[in-house]
Design an enzyme around this catalytic site. Structure first.
Site, PDB file in Angstrom:
ATOM      1  N   ALA A  63       0.868  -1.170   0.000  1.00 23.32           N
ATOM      2  CA  ALA A  63       0.000   0.000   0.000  1.00 23.32           C
ATOM      3  C   ALA A  63       0.908   1.224   0.000  1.00 23.32           C
ATOM      4  O   ALA A  63       2.073   1.149   0.416  1.00 23.32           O
ATOM      5  CB  ALA A  63      -0.894  -0.025   1.225  1.00 23.32           C
ATOM      6  N   GLY A 108       0.675  -4.964   1.036  1.00 25.57           N
ATOM      7  CA  GLY A 108      -0.505  -5.059   0.167  1.00 25.57           C
ATOM      8  C   GLY A 108      -0.211  -5.781  -1.138  1.00 25.57           C
ATOM      9  O   GLY A 108      -1.128  -6.316  -1.774  1.00 25.57           O
ATOM     10  N   GLU A 111      -0.493  -9.322  -0.320  1.00 25.51           N
ATOM     11  CA  GLU A 111      -1.920  -9.565  -0.040  1.00 25.51           C
ATOM     12  C   GLU A 111      -2.753  -9.627  -1.321  1.00 25.51           C
ATOM     13  O   GLU A 111      -3.641 -10.468  -1.441  1.00 25.51           O
ATOM     14  CB  GLU A 111      -2.442  -8.476   0.907  1.00 25.51           C
ATOM     15  CG  GLU A 111      -1.875  -8.642   2.317  1.00 25.51           C
ATOM     16  CD  GLU A 111      -2.127  -7.443   3.207  1.00 25.51           C
ATOM     17  OE1 GLU A 111      -1.758  -6.320   2.806  1.00 25.51           O
ATOM     18  OE2 GLU A 111      -2.685  -7.613   4.295  1.00 25.51           O
ATOM     19  N   GLU A 131       4.506  -5.086   7.734  1.00 26.11           N
ATOM     20  CA  GLU A 131       3.688  -4.118   8.474  1.00 26.11           C
ATOM     21  C   GLU A 131       4.102  -3.929   9.925  1.00 26.11           C
ATOM     22  O   GLU A 131       4.070  -2.809  10.435  1.00 26.11           O
ATOM     23  CB  GLU A 131       2.203  -4.514   8.413  1.00 26.11           C
ATOM     24  CG  GLU A 131       1.555  -4.265   7.062  1.00 26.11           C
ATOM     25  CD  GLU A 131       1.734  -5.399   6.078  1.00 26.11           C
ATOM     26  OE1 GLU A 131       2.528  -6.326   6.336  1.00 26.11           O
ATOM     27  OE2 GLU A 131       1.082  -5.363   5.017  1.00 26.11           O
TER      28      GLU A 131
END
Ligand code: DAK
Length: 261
Positions: A63, A108, A111, A131
């Protein structure tokens, strides 16, 4: 679209996240464009999707940390929902989605690859959930999907340590199905997609649904899900043609493409 490209090759759709300057990191615009791209997939024609990143360095480096850094609690939740909704849409998209992971797949990025049905990667691919090193938990389904794919022990190790792993380790733990030299990755993805596209499309879709829905249910319920989706195939012309072709003893006959009906 600014950051997402969509190309159709026969019955295969190729979605490329193209924000190379930021290693294809996912900002709000990328997430919105991915959603719109899925709206535009012609499900009558397209039988398999491939998701990849632009360039030779990164699939998706996570992200967008710049965008996330200033979020309030409410904005963080809204950003998380935007990502979760589009990732879930990929996961439950009617046709199979292959992630062709061509480099970094971090946070992300790891993911989104896990919301795809199948992952293959290039030799330079790097996977990880960094993270906890940034002061957050994985927010786009990582705590849930990683544990389901590689098992809770390995998922916990990767997430708690925030350690990245290379392609060979990703292969060993079952996070990817195969590793290719970078220059062969897309051809391999397209070859796999073409094999999938040749099989009866309604049966393939029903298999995706049976596997996904079954994994969320207990075994008794899961078998009922399978029975129902199996039964549905008998209302299709493709089933009638596929079985009649097998039973036909005329070896000269050439199998016709399935019609998606
Ligand atoms: N976000 C924004 N920009 C990024 C980025 C990212 N994730 N990753 C790389 N970039 C940008 C860099 O800032 C740099 O920009 P410029 O300085 O050129 O303007 C450019 O891409 C090239 O990156 P580097 O110069 O760093 O390239 P290197 O080869 O040196 O390093 C790297 C490559 C991938 C090792 C490094 O860029 C890196 O560590 N990137 C960050 C990887 C990372 O930590 N990703 C995980 C992000 S966290 C949630 C929702 C979502 C999430 C969590 C919660 N909720 C709302 C609940 C998800 C979180 C994440 O994904």
């Amino acid at each position: 679209m600014e950051f997402v490209l969509y190309e159709v090759k026969g019955q295969i759709g190729i979605i490329t996240i193209s924000r190379e300057k930021a290693l294809n990191a996912l900002n709000s615009t990328v997430l919105e464009e991915l959603d719109k791209t899925l709206d535009n997939v012609d499900l009558q024609e397209i039988r398999c999707l491939i998701l990849t990143g632009a360039g030779q360095k990164s699939f998706v480096a996570g992200a967008d940390i710049g965008e996330m850094s200033t979020l309030t609690k409410a904005e963080g939740e809204a950003f998380g929902k935007k990502g979760n909704d589009v990732f879930r849409r990929i996961e439950t998209f009617p046709i199979p989605v292959i992630a062709a992971v061509n480099g970094f797949a971090l946070g992300g990025g790891c993911e989104i690859s896990m919301s795809c049905d199948i992952r293959i990667c290039s030799e330079n691919a790097v996977f990880g959930q960094p993270e906890t090193g940034l002061g957050i938990t994985p927010g786009f389904g990582g705590t849930q999907r990683l544990a389901r794919i590689v098992g809770p022990g390995m998922a916990k190790q990767m997430i708690y340590t925030a350690r990245n792993i290379k392609a060979d380790e990703a292969l060993r733990i079952g996070l990817v199905n195969a590793v290719y030299p970078q220059e062969e990755l897309m051809a391999a993805a397209e070859k796999m997609a073409a094999v999938i596209a040749k099989n009866a499309p309604i049966a393939v879709r029903n298999c995706k649904k049976a596997i996904n829905d079954g994994l969320e249910a207990g075994m008794d319920e899961a078998l009922v899900i399978e029975e129902k989706l199996f039964g549905d195939c008998f209302e299709t012309e493709d089933q009638k043609y596929g079985m009649a072709f097998f039973l036909d003893k005329n070896k000269e006959k050439v199998k016709e493409p399935f019609k998606n009906v």
